[in-house]
Design an enzyme around this catalytic site. Structure first.
Site, PDB file in Angstrom:
ATOM      1  N   ASN A 146       4.245 -20.406  33.285  1.00  0.00           N
ATOM      2  CA  ASN A 146       4.597 -19.266  34.133  1.00  0.00           C
ATOM      3  C   ASN A 146       4.036 -18.022  33.450  1.00  0.00           C
ATOM      4  O   ASN A 146       4.597 -17.528  32.478  1.00  0.00           O
ATOM      5  CB  ASN A 146       6.126 -19.201  34.252  1.00  0.00           C
ATOM      6  CG  ASN A 146       6.604 -18.111  35.190  1.00  0.00           C
ATOM      7  OD1 ASN A 146       5.797 -17.331  35.710  1.00  0.00           O
ATOM      8  ND2 ASN A 146       7.901 -18.035  35.402  1.00  0.00           N
ATOM      9  N   ARG A 182       3.036 -21.755  37.971  1.00  0.00           N
ATOM     10  CA  ARG A 182       3.786 -21.026  38.984  1.00  0.00           C
ATOM     11  C   ARG A 182       2.902 -19.890  39.521  1.00  0.00           C
ATOM     12  O   ARG A 182       2.316 -19.130  38.756  1.00  0.00           O
ATOM     13  CB  ARG A 182       5.028 -20.419  38.339  1.00  0.00           C
ATOM     14  CG  ARG A 182       5.816 -19.668  39.343  1.00  0.00           C
ATOM     15  CD  ARG A 182       6.715 -18.644  38.736  1.00  0.00           C
ATOM     16  NE  ARG A 182       7.772 -18.415  39.693  1.00  0.00           N
ATOM     17  CZ  ARG A 182       9.038 -18.569  39.441  1.00  0.00           C
ATOM     18  NH1 ARG A 182       9.430 -18.922  38.256  1.00  0.00           N
ATOM     19  NH2 ARG A 182       9.925 -18.357  40.378  1.00  0.00           N
ATOM     20  N   HIS A 208      10.697 -16.404  45.598  1.00  0.00           N
ATOM     21  CA  HIS A 208      11.719 -17.285  44.990  1.00  0.00           C
ATOM     22  C   HIS A 208      11.770 -18.654  45.665  1.00  0.00           C
ATOM     23  O   HIS A 208      12.772 -19.366  45.548  1.00  0.00           O
ATOM     24  CB  HIS A 208      13.148 -16.709  45.107  1.00  0.00           C
ATOM     25  CG  HIS A 208      13.372 -15.454  44.341  1.00  0.00           C
ATOM     26  ND1 HIS A 208      14.140 -14.428  44.826  1.00  0.00           N
ATOM     27  CD2 HIS A 208      12.935 -15.054  43.128  1.00  0.00           C
ATOM     28  CE1 HIS A 208      14.169 -13.456  43.942  1.00  0.00           C
ATOM     29  NE2 HIS A 208      13.433 -13.810  42.905  1.00  0.00           N
ATOM     30  N   ARG A 248      15.365  -2.809  42.502  1.00  0.00           N
ATOM     31  CA  ARG A 248      14.715  -2.598  43.804  1.00  0.00           C
ATOM     32  C   ARG A 248      15.730  -2.164  44.855  1.00  0.00           C
ATOM     33  O   ARG A 248      16.841  -2.688  44.895  1.00  0.00           O
ATOM     34  CB  ARG A 248      14.038  -3.884  44.287  1.00  0.00           C
ATOM     35  CG  ARG A 248      12.872  -4.342  43.433  1.00  0.00           C
ATOM     36  CD  ARG A 248      12.120  -5.477  44.130  1.00  0.00           C
ATOM     37  NE  ARG A 248      11.134  -6.058  43.252  1.00  0.00           N
ATOM     38  CZ  ARG A 248      11.198  -7.304  42.765  1.00  0.00           C
ATOM     39  NH1 ARG A 248      12.202  -8.106  43.103  1.00  0.00           N
ATOM     40  NH2 ARG A 248      10.260  -7.756  41.970  1.00  0.00           N
ATOM     41  N   GLU A 261      13.753 -23.972  38.353  1.00  0.00           N
ATOM     42  CA  GLU A 261      12.438 -23.783  38.976  1.00  0.00           C
ATOM     43  C   GLU A 261      11.349 -24.576  38.259  1.00  0.00           C
ATOM     44  O   GLU A 261      10.457 -25.127  38.892  1.00  0.00           O
ATOM     45  CB  GLU A 261      12.108 -22.281  38.987  1.00  0.00           C
ATOM     46  CG  GLU A 261      13.015 -21.511  39.928  1.00  0.00           C
ATOM     47  CD  GLU A 261      13.107 -20.032  39.624  1.00  0.00           C
ATOM     48  OE1 GLU A 261      13.723 -19.668  38.606  1.00  0.00           O
ATOM     49  OE2 GLU A 261      12.575 -19.235  40.403  1.00  0.00           O
TER      50      GLU A 261
END
Ligand code: ADP
Length: 397
Positions: free
Chosen positions: A7, A89, A178, A237, A382
């Site tokens: 990743n 990823r 996601h 955010r 993940e």
């Protein structure tokens, strides 16, 4: 068969080595501060170690990762040849990648085309892929996308209310993010229920946060959009906001549009509201100590989650399970409580004490036996999805 999962970020490279027969993690770690000085590699294998080393590029970083993985003292393999495949990823797959893909010169070029869609993350992904291919050129590499799981969204959910020709020409639409986590939790939820045909809402609540509506195993809607800025209020955010605010901000603060967008990505969310932190550990502590803005930030975060649960229950004609996952979803009972309280219209009943005593890192059922909706905490994984996808695409190659 051993699979390495990578990743890559702009200055970091996380890795995890899996033994796929048992789906167990042999080693994991992160090379950090790549290209920005004071770089180091933190590794957990046979033993833990931190290696301080100049890592000017991702290529240097992956070389050091292979060195430590094969190190007699800290490593877990004798030679890099034991690694059968590498899974990467990738944050954005655009309209082209609706599922995982083997890295070829052609797919790599397609990734380059998608950079425009995620200029913050994609160049780093590409750097990671290129570095790993160069250093490990004798094994297959696989791309696993954070957007693929959402590619089943129907037009009514994925399109914006803009001129259709602009969607067609510029590919302006909702892609979500996601997806790897939403996919993992959906598959685990299906194992718990014992079937695929049910209505599930996955609440991935981490620093970045998103919900997805999963009907019969397929994503039909998700809260993130063209970029991860849409939807829930997050660590930093803003989530959903009237785009006119961007214009007003540029006018009032003398910013250009990029500065306004950067502000909405980095300085807003619960960090901006609380003035305390983007981290829910700090927020819950501050709220307990009487900080009203921290309390407000937690309330606002949970309220937006609750609102989208209502929206997705409506979109799917009911909900059978709500699953909480990721840093906050798994570890912050104050948020789950605020989301779940006052949901009697859905017939939700849950164990309030267990919500607070919930053991970490385990699948836990929070709903009471009489609840009309199952409520679970399902820790995400993940990296395992990436490893499984890599195995699926390279088996027999
Ligand atoms: P990301 O992967 O998007 O960076 P994570 O899924 O790691 O985010 O989630 C980070 C958030 O989860 C932070 O707000 C943090 O406070 C919260 N979190 C993580 N671990 C814990 C914990 N043990 N207790 C309380 N909150 C936690």
């Amino acid at each position: 068969m051993k699979i390495l999962v990578i990743n890559a970020g702009s200055s970091s490279l996380k890795y995890r080595l899996f033994e796929m027969e048992t789906e167990s993690v042999l080693a994991k770690g992160v090379a950090d501060r790549i290209g920005i000085g004071n770089s180091f590699l933190k590794h957990t294998g046979k033993k833990e170690t931190v290696i301080e080393k100049d890592l000017p590029t991702h290529e240097e970083a992956i070389k050091v990762v292979l060195d430590v993985l094969t190190d007699p003292e800290y490593g877990v393999i004798k030679s890099a040849d034991e690694i059968a495949a590498v899974g990467h990823r990738v944050v954005a797959g655009g309209e082209y990648f609706t599922e995982s893909a083997l890295v070829t010169d052609e797919t790599r070029e397609k990734i380059r085309d998608i950079i425009e869609l995620a200029p913050l993350h994609m160049p780093a992904c590409l750097m990671g892929i290129d570095a790993c291919r160069k250093v490990m050129n004798n094994v297959p590499h696989v791309l696993v996308f954070d957007t693929s799981f959402h590619s089943t969204m129907p037009d009514v959910a994925k399109l914006y209310g803009i001129d259709y020709d602009d969607y067609k020409e510029f590919k302006i639409r909702r892609y979500g993010a996601h997806g790897i986590s939403h996919q993992y939790v959906s598959e685990e939820a299906a194992k718990i229920v014992g079937k695929k045909d049910f209505n599930l809402i996955v609440c991935h609540l981490g620093n970045g946060a998103s919900l997805s509506a999963v009907k019969n195993g397929k994503c039909i809607d998700t809260t993130m959009g063209f970029t991860p800025l849409e939807g829930l209020i997050m660590g930093t955010r803003s989530g959903d906001i009237d785009p006119s605010v961007v214009q007003y901000l540029t006018h009032k603060k003398g910013w250009d549009v990029s500065q306004a967008i950067s502000y909405l990505n980095k300085n807003c969310g619960v960090k901006g509201i609380s003035g305390v932190s983007s981290d829910f550990r700090d927020l819950t502590a501050a709220a307990k100590a009487g900080n009203m803005r921290a309390e407000l930030a937690i309330d606002m975060f949970a309220y937006r989650v609750k609102k989208y649960i209502g929206a997705y229950a409506a979109a799917m004609d009911g909900v059978d399970m709500i699953a909480f996952t990721a840093g906050i979803g798994e570890n912050t009972p104050e948020v789950r409580e605020r989301v779940l309280d006052g949901m009697s219209y859905l017939g939700i009943k849950y164990d309030e004490k267990l919500n607070y005593d919930c053991p970490r890192g385990e699948v836990v059922r929070l709903s009471s036996p009489e609840s009309k909706v199952l409520v679970y905490v399902i820790p995400t994984n993940e990296e395992l999805v990436i490893a499984r996808e890599t195995l699926r695409l390279t088996k027999g190659k």
